[in-house]
Write a protein that holds these residues in place. Structure first.
Motif, mmCIF file in Angstrom:
data_model
loop_
_atom_site.group_PDB
_atom_site.id
_atom_site.type_symbol
_atom_site.label_atom_id
_atom_site.label_comp_id
_atom_site.label_asym_id
_atom_site.label_seq_id
_atom_site.Cartn_x
_atom_site.Cartn_y
_atom_site.Cartn_z
ATOM 1 N N VAL A 114 9.469 17.562 -55.524
ATOM 2 C CA VAL A 114 10.106 16.351 -55.010
ATOM 3 C C VAL A 114 9.513 16.051 -53.635
ATOM 4 N N ARG A 115 9.164 14.796 -53.440
ATOM 5 C CA ARG A 115 8.576 14.349 -52.169
ATOM 6 C C ARG A 115 9.110 12.970 -51.851
ATOM 7 N N ARG A 116 8.851 12.542 -50.629
ATOM 8 C CA ARG A 116 9.224 11.176 -50.234
ATOM 9 C C ARG A 116 8.294 10.199 -50.937
ATOM 10 N N ALA A 117 8.849 9.104 -51.421
ATOM 11 C CA ALA A 117 8.056 8.101 -52.136
ATOM 12 C C ALA A 117 7.110 7.382 -51.180
ATOM 13 N N GLU A 118 6.025 6.889 -51.757
ATOM 14 C CA GLU A 118 5.012 6.144 -51.013
ATOM 15 C C GLU A 118 4.827 4.780 -51.678
ATOM 16 N N VAL A 119 4.144 3.885 -50.998
ATOM 17 C CA VAL A 119 3.892 2.555 -51.542
ATOM 18 C C VAL A 119 3.187 2.655 -52.896
ATOM 19 N N SER A 120 2.327 3.640 -53.071
ATOM 20 C CA SER A 120 1.605 3.797 -54.331
ATOM 21 C C SER A 120 2.536 4.135 -55.506
ATOM 22 N N ASP A 121 3.790 4.479 -55.230
ATOM 23 C CA ASP A 121 4.774 4.786 -56.274
ATOM 24 C C ASP A 121 5.540 3.550 -56.751
ATOM 25 N N LEU A 122 5.331 2.405 -56.116
ATOM 26 C CA LEU A 122 6.143 1.225 -56.425
ATOM 27 C C LEU A 122 6.156 0.843 -57.899
ATOM 28 N N ASP A 123 5.009 0.822 -58.540
ATOM 29 C CA ASP A 123 4.976 0.437 -59.961
ATOM 30 C C ASP A 123 5.829 1.382 -60.803
ATOM 31 N N ASP A 124 5.715 2.693 -60.557
ATOM 32 C CA ASP A 124 6.509 3.668 -61.303
ATOM 33 C C ASP A 124 7.995 3.525 -60.998
ATOM 34 N N LEU A 125 8.338 3.297 -59.741
ATOM 35 C CA LEU A 125 9.744 3.139 -59.362
ATOM 36 C C LEU A 125 10.380 1.944 -60.064
ATOM 37 N N SER A 146 12.411 2.148 -44.386
ATOM 38 C CA SER A 146 13.694 2.016 -43.712
ATOM 39 C C SER A 146 14.096 3.298 -42.970
ATOM 40 N N GLU A 147 14.757 3.112 -41.842
ATOM 41 C CA GLU A 147 15.350 4.235 -41.101
ATOM 42 C C GLU A 147 16.635 4.711 -41.771
ATOM 43 N N THR A 148 17.244 3.842 -42.570
ATOM 44 C CA THR A 148 18.553 4.160 -43.140
ATOM 45 C C THR A 148 18.504 4.435 -44.645
ATOM 46 N N ALA A 149 17.313 4.595 -45.182
ATOM 47 C CA ALA A 149 17.170 4.907 -46.608
ATOM 48 C C ALA A 149 16.036 5.896 -46.790
ATOM 49 N N GLN A 150 16.133 6.657 -47.856
ATOM 50 C CA GLN A 150 15.058 7.569 -48.218
ATOM 51 C C GLN A 150 14.904 7.516 -49.737
ATOM 52 N N VAL A 151 13.686 7.238 -50.179
ATOM 53 C CA VAL A 151 13.384 7.204 -51.606
ATOM 54 C C VAL A 151 12.593 8.467 -51.923
ATOM 55 N N LEU A 152 13.110 9.252 -52.856
ATOM 56 C CA LEU A 152 12.466 10.492 -53.274
ATOM 57 C C LEU A 152 11.919 10.325 -54.677
ATOM 58 N N VAL A 153 10.806 11.001 -54.977
ATOM 59 C CA VAL A 153 10.275 10.997 -56.336
ATOM 60 C C VAL A 153 10.021 12.430 -56.774
ATOM 61 N N ALA A 154 10.273 12.658 -58.056
ATOM 62 C CA ALA A 154 10.004 13.961 -58.661
ATOM 63 C C ALA A 154 8.768 13.831 -59.527
ATOM 64 N N SER A 155 7.935 14.852 -59.486
ATOM 65 C CA SER A 155 6.725 14.845 -60.305
ATOM 66 C C SER A 155 6.414 16.272 -60.734
#
Length: 156
Positions: A12-23, A47-56
């Motif tokens: 699990v890591r913090r999401a990046e712009v390159s993850d947008l299509d998958d998200l 955002s300072e008030t949100a965190q998007v995580l992705v699992a791979s």
């Protein structure tokens, strides 16, 4: 052709712009109502008030996501959304995402993580309860389709 089973350790890591299509694809495939849009995901990535995580697993194979919100002036974080690909369900991806969300909230000084879950989603409720969440309330007609929600919380 069916995708291969998830066998590698879930990362699990913090999401990046390159993850947008998958998200966005997972959001649209998972939820009928109350979906996050591409623009909302894009906003949350910075955002300072949100965190998007992705699992791979298996070299960036996208398996799922979790979105955590933080509010200034409170030590309670909110697990806003969690979704896993169908082939990843029951394989520890959801647990890994929830545990990563809890760790991220702890690092920000939060003392509890709260969430809402559809009252008719027994699988998710069972997972949350196994991970130590307890019921703190209900919301009638909470979701866009009129479904009720349970509110759950876990002390961190």
């Amino acid at each position: 052709m069916r995708p291969p089973p998830v066998t590698a350790a879930v990362r699990v890591r913090r999401a990046e712009v390159s993850d947008l299509d998958d998200l966005v694809a997972l959001e649209e495939a998972t939820f009928d109502t109350d979906r996050l849009s591409r623009a909302q995901y894009r906003k949350h990535l910075d955002s300072e008030t949100a965190q998007v995580l992705v699992a791979s697993a298996n070299h960036r194979r996208f398996l799922g996501t979790a979105v955590v919100f933080y509010r200034k002036g409170t030590t309670v974080a909110r697990l806003y959304s969690i979704a896993t690909k169908p082939q990843a369900r029951g394989k520890g991806v959801g647990s890994a995402l929830i545990e990563a969300a809890e760790d991220a909230a702890r690092l920000r000084g939060c003392r509890a993580l709260r969430l809402e879950v559809r009252k008719d989603n027994g699988v998710a409720i069972g997972l949350y309860e196994r991970l130590g969440y307890h019921r703190i309330g209900e919301y009638a007609r909470y979701y866009g389709d009129g479904a009720d929600a349970l509110r759950l919380e876990k002390a961190l």
